[in-house]
Enzyme design. Sequence first.
Site, PDB file in Angstrom:
ATOM      1  N   LYS A  50       3.025   2.141  -3.145  1.00  0.00           N
ATOM      2  CA  LYS A  50       2.207   2.219  -4.182  1.00  0.00           C
ATOM      3  C   LYS A  50       1.403   3.426  -3.999  1.00  0.00           C
ATOM      4  O   LYS A  50       1.322   4.443  -5.357  1.00  0.00           O
ATOM      5  CB  LYS A  50       1.382   0.795  -4.401  1.00  0.00           C
ATOM      6  CG  LYS A  50       0.085   1.030  -5.466  1.00  0.00           C
ATOM      7  CD  LYS A  50      -0.447  -0.354  -5.645  1.00  0.00           C
ATOM      8  CE  LYS A  50      -1.704  -0.597  -5.065  1.00  0.00           C
ATOM      9  NZ  LYS A  50      -2.875  -0.250  -5.545  1.00  0.00           N
ATOM     10  N   CYS A 110       0.839  -1.341   0.012  1.00  0.00           N
ATOM     11  CA  CYS A 110       0.077  -0.053   0.179  1.00  0.00           C
ATOM     12  C   CYS A 110       0.896   1.288  -0.006  1.00  0.00           C
ATOM     13  O   CYS A 110       0.832   2.122  -0.984  1.00  0.00           O
ATOM     14  CB  CYS A 110      -0.903  -0.116   1.160  1.00  0.00           C
ATOM     15  SG  CYS A 110      -1.909  -1.434   1.208  1.00  0.00           S
TER      16      CYS A 110
HETATM   17  C1  UGA Z   1      -1.451   0.709   5.262  1.00  0.00           C
HETATM   18  C2  UGA Z   1      -2.415   1.552   6.146  1.00  0.00           C
HETATM   19  O1  UGA Z   1      -1.831   1.501   7.468  1.00  0.00           O
HETATM   20  C3  UGA Z   1      -3.785   1.054   6.329  1.00  0.00           C
HETATM   21  O2  UGA Z   1      -4.539   2.096   6.906  1.00  0.00           O
HETATM   22  C4  UGA Z   1      -4.549   0.783   4.795  1.00  0.00           C
HETATM   23  O3  UGA Z   1      -5.691   0.544   4.530  1.00  0.00           O
HETATM   24  C5  UGA Z   1      -3.451  -0.028   4.022  1.00  0.00           C
HETATM   25  O4  UGA Z   1      -2.255   0.367   4.016  1.00  0.00           O
HETATM   26  C6  UGA Z   1      -3.897  -0.159   2.547  1.00  0.00           C
HETATM   27  O5  UGA Z   1      -3.936   0.775   1.816  1.00  0.00           O
HETATM   28  O6  UGA Z   1      -4.796  -1.221   2.315  1.00  0.00           O
HETATM   29  P1  UGA Z   1      -0.551  -1.865   5.711  1.00  0.00           P
HETATM   30  O7  UGA Z   1       0.209  -1.668   4.591  1.00  0.00           O
HETATM   31  O8  UGA Z   1      -0.887  -3.199   5.836  1.00  0.00           O
HETATM   32  O9  UGA Z   1      -1.518  -0.877   5.998  1.00  0.00           O
HETATM   33  O10 UGA Z   1       0.601  -1.772   7.065  1.00  0.00           O
HETATM   34  P2  UGA Z   1       1.126  -0.632   7.902  1.00  0.00           P
HETATM   35  O11 UGA Z   1       0.890  -1.087   9.350  1.00  0.00           O
HETATM   36  O12 UGA Z   1       0.522   0.731   7.651  1.00  0.00           O
HETATM   37  O13 UGA Z   1       2.638  -0.603   7.734  1.00  0.00           O
HETATM   38  C7  UGA Z   1       3.180  -0.437   6.392  1.00  0.00           C
HETATM   39  C8  UGA Z   1       4.816  -0.152   6.725  1.00  0.00           C
HETATM   40  O14 UGA Z   1       5.066   0.928   7.398  1.00  0.00           O
HETATM   41  C9  UGA Z   1       5.516  -1.244   7.133  1.00  0.00           C
HETATM   42  O15 UGA Z   1       6.558  -1.803   6.346  1.00  0.00           O
HETATM   43  C10 UGA Z   1       5.792  -0.920   8.474  1.00  0.00           C
HETATM   44  O16 UGA Z   1       7.183  -1.450   9.159  1.00  0.00           O
HETATM   45  C11 UGA Z   1       6.149   0.419   8.509  1.00  0.00           C
HETATM   46  N1  UGA Z   1       6.134   1.300   9.603  1.00  0.00           N
HETATM   47  C12 UGA Z   1       4.893   1.536  10.271  1.00  0.00           C
HETATM   48  C13 UGA Z   1       7.218   1.837   9.925  1.00  0.00           C
HETATM   49  O17 UGA Z   1       8.319   1.843   9.294  1.00  0.00           O
HETATM   50  N2  UGA Z   1       7.097   2.578  11.105  1.00  0.00           N
HETATM   51  C14 UGA Z   1       6.054   3.041  11.816  1.00  0.00           C
HETATM   52  O18 UGA Z   1       5.957   3.732  13.014  1.00  0.00           O
HETATM   53  C15 UGA Z   1       4.774   2.203  11.372  1.00  0.00           C
END
Ligand code: UGA
Length: 436
Positions: free
Chosen positions: A263, A260
């Site tokens: 992209k 997500c």
């Molecule tokens: C993300 C959004 O958080 C959701 O709200 C959204 O619905 C989804 O995309 C989507 O568009 O379908 P997701 O990709 O499943 O969700 O995962 P996240 O928990 O957001 O993490 C994304 C990335 O950010 C991961 O690689 C995580 O390690 C990284 N991250 C997250 C960090 O590097 N630091 C943080 O503090 C939090």
Amino acid sequence: MKISVIGSGHVGLITGVCFAEKGHEILCVDHDKDKLAKLKKGEVPFFEPDLPELLQKHVASKKLVFSDRTEDAVEFGQAIFICVGTPSTERGKADMSYVEKVARTIAENLKDYRLVIEKSTVPIKTGERIRRTIGRYVRGDVHFDVASNPEFLREGSAIYDTLNPDRVVVGVDSAKGESLLREIYGGFNCPIVVTSVGSAELIKHASNSFLALKITYANWLSRLCEASGADIEQVVHGMGLDKRIGHHFFGAGIGYGGSCFPKDVDALAHISEELGVDAPMIRLISDTNKSQLERFYQRIESELWVLHDKTLAIWGLAFKPNTDDLREAPALRLIDKLKAAGAKLRVHDPVAMPNTRKLHPDLYYAKDPIDAASGADALIVCTEWPQYKEADLAKVKASIRVPMIFDGRNCIDRKKAAELGMTLFGIGKAPVKPAE
Ligand code: UGA
């Protein structure tokens, strides 16, 4: 209500299962017959906590049924959710061919009023294009509405997020459409934000890009911390206590991944530029995110001097904990670079090893984290799984050749590492080093 969901991937399947849990009758459609055969038996083709149990519950309750025909979806549900993929092409342009095909099939089979709802993450103005496409291909004078209802679930906590959302956003331009969406979400205990279709589409892209920006800000600050001797965790904690800033999605690491954020950030920049609005700030998010991993690699290379023939352990392959999803996973990019430099890799992940093996059959897949570290010249942590945070560092020290850890997620116990005389490099933090 009878609801159809077209596309039974991460978004569609979870939407269908959660609507069934809220008492609706659901038909989930997917063109992949093998996947459907598994789903009908209650088997989920990817790792997502709580999903198998809820799927099995609602296959058994018959609240959730499946079909491989989009035509059936048009017949079944008064509301039809489009949850098919919109993969990225060059520089963020989304491939809309699946959405367009679904819109045509809906049009060609429309006999009575239907509310068509886009739930896939789509570029702004997609709702308008779906409406025009259905209008062009529909036979006769059948009424329909098109709405946008973006999803905000996170992989790894998708069921919880969907059943307990902070808000539900519905972009809808007709009273009938709004009342159906209010009925669908009647059982959810959260604010329902009603907007125009275009605003709802933008809320989704802008939210993901904002979160990616916040993470990227922390990552950039971590560089300043390394250069100045400040500590990133202390800095973001102190900042985050300001309610206007907050602590969520403010953790520095080796960059965000997943299907997500990378992209959607590129897509927002692409759409903006297409609409004549320059997006240098949004483009910088993506560039800074990529260079965060590059800096981590350079740190490893500079500490180890020569990577050729070194044995390196990697803990964590998935793009985040609680998923086996490898899409845009930082670990995969690191693996490519380390392999190209001639390093031998011993890898571990609680659930993502089978998927990784398909891409890299030549790595050593360890039976547990200690086995991965065994005989290694250094350990690299790419995903903050709880089992790595809680790992017994004394056992790591006893089995590793050189007790050196590169912690890309600041999740390893620094105090314990220092007590054991290990070397630990984090992100945006002073290294832990034994006295020389
Ligand atoms: C993300 C959004 O958080 C959701 O709200 C959204 O619905 C989804 O995309 C989507 O568009 O379908 P997701 O990709 O499943 O969700 O995962 P996240 O928990 O957001 O993490 C994304 C990335 O950010 C991961 O690689 C995580 O390690 C990284 N991250 C997250 C960090 O590097 N630091 C943080 O503090 C939090």
